[in-house]
Each structure stands twice: as structure tokens, then as C-alpha cells.
Design a protein around this motif. Structure first.
Motif, PDB file in Angstrom:
ATOM      1  N   ASP A  40      41.499  -5.096  41.261  1.00  8.80           N
ATOM      2  CA  ASP A  40      41.049  -4.441  40.486  1.00  8.80           C
ATOM      3  C   ASP A  40      39.778  -4.916  39.473  1.00  8.80           C
ATOM      4  O   ASP A  40      39.392  -6.713  40.184  1.00  8.80           O
ATOM      5  N   SER A  46      56.074  -3.629  45.638  1.00  7.60           N
ATOM      6  CA  SER A  46      55.754  -4.066  44.439  1.00  7.60           C
ATOM      7  C   SER A  46      55.713  -5.902  44.630  1.00  7.60           C
ATOM      8  O   SER A  46      56.747  -6.314  45.807  1.00  7.60           O
ATOM      9  N   GLU A  75      52.715  -9.135  37.650  1.00  6.34           N
ATOM     10  CA  GLU A  75      53.385  -8.595  37.326  1.00  6.34           C
ATOM     11  C   GLU A  75      52.761  -7.200  36.302  1.00  6.34           C
ATOM     12  O   GLU A  75      53.242  -6.019  36.253  1.00  6.34           O
ATOM     13  N   THR A 117      50.645  -5.980  43.333  1.00  4.47           N
ATOM     14  CA  THR A 117      51.252  -5.768  44.476  1.00  4.47           C
ATOM     15  C   THR A 117      51.503  -6.559  45.744  1.00  4.47           C
ATOM     16  O   THR A 117      50.559  -8.266  45.128  1.00  4.47           O
ATOM     17  N   HIS A 131      50.907  -6.322  35.317  1.00  2.00           N
ATOM     18  CA  HIS A 131      49.155  -5.683  35.523  1.00  2.00           C
ATOM     19  C   HIS A 131      49.610  -5.177  36.594  1.00  2.00           C
ATOM     20  O   HIS A 131      48.464  -5.158  37.211  1.00  2.00           O
ATOM     21  N   GLY A 132      50.435  -4.524  37.467  1.00  2.00           N
ATOM     22  CA  GLY A 132      50.569  -4.225  38.633  1.00  2.00           C
ATOM     23  C   GLY A 132      50.786  -4.858  39.852  1.00  2.00           C
ATOM     24  O   GLY A 132      49.505  -3.619  40.912  1.00  2.00           O
TER      25      GLY A 132
END
Lengths: 227, 451
Positions: free
Chosen positions: B334, B448, B379, B384, B381-382
Motif C-alpha cells: 500500500d 487475511s 491488522e 493480508t 490497516h488491512g
């Protein structure tokens, strides 16, 4: 106009440390100078020249750790650095560190150094390792053969270092006389060498045509090298 | 012995050879007169054992297997050993933070000062120390022991065949081993390679060996990503071997394009095994690493932390991250991650702390006190599995840090090669991450991280 300042530390003498790769030069360097150069058990570890000082009584010496090399005559950068330093840095004493367990190969370098300078102390290192592998070196006999002081040492255990310091000091102050071993070459080579002046090493270099064109001849550059 | 006969044979080659031969004869004669080889039972047994051990360590069949197993074992020991000191340090720092906050509150210090000092400087520094120091100290102590025993040249011997096949130099394995400690040191160590072409290859690819700024990050993420210690150590092993494979691949490509040529001949001496000086080596390595981490924490992490706080407080960090985000998504990352890699350019140690600081200032405040805290922040902040894997890949393969680039410039003396030293790894990292991310998405493998 001012001359560039000599920024070498003020010392009573310069001592060069040479030897085959992985014979414990850096360990000896650290033990003598109290500096902490990284040591490692693989050949070719020293890639730059380290300097440090040590004292023997009132005398202070500058110790220069040169890169490990098997010979002074082939072309690798380490060999050039070491050779150049011995020829032009004019160390007062040169310590050649030799691995007692691999004496023959180490003596090849010792004999070459002896052609450049007689002010040599041979430090016979890793005697403990050699002994464990069943190899015993007669230090007195070796001293007699080479004509220069030989010190037995096991640097990792800190053995023999005081004696090494003492020998360096005595040699630098001219208290020990040396009679360096000369290698006898083939008669025709010897004949030609006889006509040449300067150190045996430079005479041989000239004979072998070692200098590269454009770099200035070796003999010229090191004409004033001490015998 | 053949090392001695490789003198360049120019015009009076015959003379040179005869001179060398005379020296050899003399050396041999003196050695024979001065040494005595005893034929005692135990010393002969020792010599036999040494030879057998070397055969075992460097054989085609067992050499590689043993190398990999040893690497995995070292990683496992490190991962297991790291937990306790890491937690202890994190607790200590968290306690310290409360004390500082209380102290600053008592002084009625303005909020921005508290922000810079605590959220900026203190947190970044404490993360660097708590996350980086324990694995570094353990891993490099073990590595130093291996070096002291004399195992590294055997590794070089094993890898020599592979390197030669790609047109690189066998000693490159030694420079890569140094790269584990620090890529700048690894690049300097490339001086042991005499041929300029092979030296350049080694310099350009040294960054694919994870240095001590990246290894602890990889370890922390592997511990989270792969769960148990054994799986994590195998994952780390796979990453390091992957780095080796990419090194070989890049060497292969380079020596068939920009750096054409055949590998030069060299002699690698296998030094004797030595009984390691365990106490001294461990102490030295521990002190060295601790000093290194602390110095880096103060000189790099502290100013970076302050700068970062200012960037986030002014909203610049979020803007930059948003701009980078589309590109990062393609690579499975990201925007904040890419931003952290850019900001962490002076030193790789600070990439993860910078990222955490970014996350913490952007979202809700989560106290990141330990690995469990780290888990929670990521976690939030998404992250996986895929994000973690891509982060690790990017960290392993991305451009060298500032210090290393300066060293590369010093060693090559050319800005052109410095540019290549940035572009090659950067391209490799982007390519690898994109491939992995797109493949995983196409196959529907995204899960996840913390389910």
C-alpha cells in the motif's frame, strides 16, 4: 610554498605486518595494538590497510597491517599494495606471519621478503594448531636456516606476543644482527644478477621485466630504497 | 599451490618460472629441515577427521543440504531466542514512554513538542532497538561463530560451481556472507575479487543479501506470517535462498549483456577448522551489534522520527501515501509501505518503524508495545498474507540504502554504476512483487493475515 604535512603519528619506527592470507595477521595486529580490527577465518579478509601503534618500553612503533598475499610477484592488488609498501614505505622492521602448519608455502613469501629487506622477524603462528595435527617446527633450526629471528606464537591464545615485541624492538634498534638467507638461482641468472647493483629484489625485477610500460620503471622509482 | 604459478607470464616467462621454481625448492628444503611430522595415533586421526569433514561439508550431495539446514537452524534459534528480550525491551520502552509523557505533562510542554519527542523520536528509536536489536545480536553471534570455525570458505567452495556457471566469481559467496552483516561492508569486501568485471557483478548484486537492517524485519514478519518458529525459519531460509537465486540470475543476465566475459581463474584456500573462541566471539559480536544498533538509532532513527512526525502532522505523509497507493496496490503493497521504503532510504532499520509511525498517526492510536501490538496495527490497516509476503520480497530486493550507495560510488568511482545499482534491484523488486501479487490474486489466494 609549504610542503604537505607528514600526518603519520610520531613514532620511533614503522613495522609492517605481512603474511599469507589467513595466518592470523589481524589477530596479531589487534593483540599488539589493542585495536579491534575485524578478524575472520577466511582468506582475503583484510581489504584495506589498518594502522595502529604499540609500545615497547619507551619506544613507540607504528604497526601497519598489510593484506595477506602468497607472493610478491604476481599481479593481484593485494600483492601490489604489500610490495609497494615494503619497497617505498620503508618499514624499519617487517614481521612476516607464517602458519606453522603450512610452512613450505609460507616460506615462499618469507624468502621473497628477505630479498627486499633483511630486517625481518618471522612470527611462526598457530603453533598450537600445527602441533595438534602432529606437525612440530624446530624454531631454532628455522632461525638458523633463515638467518633472521623467528618467534613461536599462538596469537589467539596470546602466546609469544611479548617475545615478538621484544624482537621487533631489538631489531629496530640494531641490537640483533641478521644474515638473511639468499636463494641461489640458476647459474646464468646469478651471473646476470652479479652485474647489477641495488637490492637483489630490484635486480631480479629488472631482469624479469616486471614493470609495465608507462608506469615508470620499478628500478627507477625505488632506486633509493634501503638495502 | 597453483596460486603461486599464476604470475603473468610476459616476455621472460621462462625466467620467471625458473625463479619461482628456485624459490619453491628452497622453501621446501627449509621446511623439510625445520619440521617434523609425528606419526602419533591421535594426530593422524585428527588429520584424517579433518579431511573427512571437509569431504562431507563440500561434497556435491551433502554440501548444499547441510548449508540449507544450517541456515534454517540458525534462523530458528534466532526466532526462538528473540521473543523474550524483544518483549522485555518493548515493555521497558513503553514504561519509559509513560514516564516521559508524565514528565512533559508536568512541565506543561506544548502538544507539538510532546508529539515530536514522544510519538516521533522516542517511538521510532524504541522500535528500532526493541525489534532490531535482539534478532541482530543473536543471529550475528551465531554467524560469527560459524565464521570463526572456518565454515564460510566451505560455503564459497560449494557455491563456486553455480557462480561460475553464471559468469561470476566464486569468492562472491564470501562477499555475500559479509553482506548479511551490512551491504556496505559486503560491497567493500568485493575488493577480494580481483577481476574488475566479476567485482562489479558482486557489487551490483550484493544488495540481494538481506543485511542486518532488513533481516530482523524479515524475521519479525516471518514470525507473524508463518506462525510457528519452524515454519518461520523455513520461510526465512526460502527468502534468503531466493535472494541467492536472484543474485545468480542477475549475474547471468549481466554477464551476457553489459558485463560480458568469462569468469577468471582463482584459487580458494580452505583454511583449517579451528576451535571457536566461543566466549570472546559472542561477547565481541554482542557488543559490536549493540553499539551499531544504538548508534544507528540515535543518528538515523531519531531525526527520521522527528521528520516523520512533522510530515504526518502536516498531512503531507498521507498525501504522498495516497499518491503512491495505486502503484503500490499493483505490487500487493500500500502507499504507506512504499512511502516508508522511500523515507527509510538512509537506513533499512527504520523502514518498519517508519511504517508503524505512519499507520499510527493515520489511524486510531494503537499502542504498539510488542509483536502482538505490531500484529494489531497491521491488522488495522488491512494487511493480508499477501501484503506481508510482498513486503518481505520488496524489502529483500529493493534498492540499496544510502550508506551502501555511497560505498558503491567509492568502490566503482562511477555514477553510472551507482544508477545501475539502484535500478537493477528496484526493477527486480517491482517485478517480483507484481508477479506474486497478480498471481495470488488471479488464483484467489488472498487471505487475511490474522484469521
Amino acid at each position: 610554498m609549504t610542503f604537505p604535512q607528514d600526518n603519520r603519528p610520531k613514532t620511533d619506527g614503522v613495522v609492517a605486518l605481512v603474511g599469507n592470507p589467513n595466518t592470523g595477521k589481524s589477530t596479531i595486529f589487534n593483540a599488539l595494538t589493542g585495536l579491534k580490527q575485524h578478524t575472520g577465518n577466511w582468506p582475503g579478509k583484510t581489504v584495506s590497510i589498518a594502522r595502529g601503534t604499540f609500545r615497547v618500553g619507551a619506544q613507540k612503533y607504528l604497526l601497519v597491517d598489510l593484506p595477506g598475499t602468497y607472493s610478491l610477484r604476481a599481479g593481484s592488488p593485494e600483492e601490489k599494495i604489500t610490495r609497494d609498501f615494503l619497497l617505498s614505505g620503508r618499514p624499519h622492521v617487517t614481521v612476516v606471519v607464517a602458519d606453522a602448519g603450512r610452512l613450505e608455502r609460507n616460506l615462499y613469501l618469507v624468502l621473497q621478503v628477505l630479498e627486499i629487506t633483511g630486517k625481518v622477524v618471522v612470527c611462526l603462528n598457530m603453533l598450537d594448531d600445527a602441533r595438534r595435527r602432529g606437525i612440530c617446527v624446530d624454531v631454532r633450526a628455522l632461525e638458523e636456516e633463515l638467518g633472521v629471528p623467528v618467534v613461536a606464537a599462538a596469537a589467539r591464545q596470546g602466546l609469544g606476543l611479548q617475545e615478538l615485541k621484544g624482537k621487533i624492538d631489538a631489531l629496530a634498534r640494531g641490537e640483533i644482527s641478521v644474515c638473511p638467507r639468499r636463494v641461489k638461482y640458476d647459474p646464468d641468472i646469478e651471473e646476470q644478477l652479479a652485474f647489477m647493483s641495488g637490492t637483489r629484489w630490484l635486480a631480479l625485477e629488472a631482469l624479469l621485466g616486471q614493470q609495465k610500460p608507462g608506469e615508470g620503471s620499478w628500478v627507477e622509482r625505488f632506486k633509493y630504497c634501503p638495502v | 599451490m597453483s596460486a603461486l604459478n599464476t604470475a603473468p607470464c610476459k616476455s621472460p616467462a621462462d625466467l620467471q618460472e625458473r625463479v619461482a621454481a628456485a624459490l619453491f625448492r628452497e622453501a621446501e628444503a627449509i621446511a623439510n629441515r625445520a619440521t617434523k611430522v609425528t606419526e602419533e595415533e591421535d594426530s593422524r586421526a585428527l588429520r584424517y577427521l579433518e579431511r573427512k569433514l571437509d569431504d562431507f561439508l563440500t561434497s556435491r550431495r551433502t554440501g548444499f543440504l547441510l548449508m540449507t539446514a544450517l541456515l534454517a537452524f540458525i534462523f530458528w534459534l534466532t526466532l526462538v531466542g528473540t521473543n523474550y528480550p524483544s518483549e522485555a525491551l518493548a515493555r521497558l520502552f513503553s514504561w519509559g514512554e509513560k514516564q516521559i509523557l508524565a514528565f512533559l505533562g508536568g512541565l506543561n510542554a506544548p502538544l507539538w513538542l510532546q508529539g515530536i519527542l514522544v510519538e516521533g523520536i522516542y517511538r521510532t528509536v524504541s522500535w528500532v532497538v526493541a525489534v532490531m536489536l535482539p534478532p541482530m545480536a543473536i543471529f550475528f553471534s551465531l554467524f560469527a561463530l560459524l565464521e570463526d570455525v572456518g565454515y564460510l570458505p566451505r560455503v564459497a567452495f560449494n557455491l563456486d560451481r553455480l557462480f561460475r556457471a553464471t559468469g561470476a566469481h566464486g569468492k562472491q559467496a564470501l562477499t555475500m556472507a559479509m553482506g548479511f552483516g551490512c551491504n556496505a561492508v559486503g560491497v567493500t569486501a568485493c575488493r577480494i575479487i580481483e577481476a574488475p568485471r566479476e567485482r562489479l557483478l558482486a557489487i551490483l548484486t550484493n544488495v540481494f543479501t538481506p543485511c542486518n537492517g532488513r533481516l530482523p524485519t524479515l524475521m519479525a514478519l516471518a514470525a507473524l506470517f508463518a506462525g510457528g518458529g519452524l515454519a518461520a525459519s523455513l520461510l526465512l531460509c526460502a527468502l534468503v535462498l531466493g535472494g541467492c537465486a536472484i543474485t545468480l540470475g542477475v549475474c547471468y543476465l549481466l554477464s551476457r549483456t553489459f558485463l560480458k566475459g568469462l569468469p577468471s581463474y582463482f584459487v580458494l584456500e580452505l583454511p583449517p577448522f579451528r576451535k571457536p573462541q566461543v566466549g570472546r566471539v559472542l561477547l565481541r559480536s554482542l557488543l559490536d551489534r549493540t553499539a551499531l544498533v544504538l548508534v544507528r538509532a540515535v543518528t538515523v532513527a531519531a531525526p527520521a522520527g522527528a521528520l516523520l512526525w512533522v510530515l504526518s502532522a502536516s498531512g503531507l505523509a498521507a498525501k504522498a501515501a495516497a499518491a503512491l497507493d495505486p502503484l503500490a496496490r499493483v505490487m500487493g503493497l500500500d502507499g504507506f509501505i512504499l512511502l516508508a521504503f522511500v523515507l527509510g532510504w538512509p537506513a533499512n532499520e527504520i523502514v518498519l518503524p517508519v511504517l508503524l509511525a505512519c499507520y499510527l498517526s493515520a489511524g486510531t492510536m494503537v499502542e504498539a508495545e510488542s509483536l502482538a501490538g505490531l500484529k494489531a496495527v497491521l491488522e488495522e490497516h488491512g494487511w493480508t498474507h499477501l501484503t506481508a509476503l510482498c513486503y518481505m520480497l520488496f524489502s529483500l530486493l529493493h534498492f540499496p540504502c544510502g550508506t551502501t550507495l555511497v560505498t558503491i560510488y567509492r568502490e566503482t568511482g562511477s555514477l553510472r554504476w551507482v544508477c545501475w545499482a539502484v535500478l537493477i534491484p528496484l526493477a527486480t523488486a517491482c517485478l517480483a512483487c507484481t508477479l506474486v501479487a497478480q498471481l495470488a490474486r488471479a488464483l484467489g489466494l488472498v487471505t487475511s493475515l490474522f484469521t
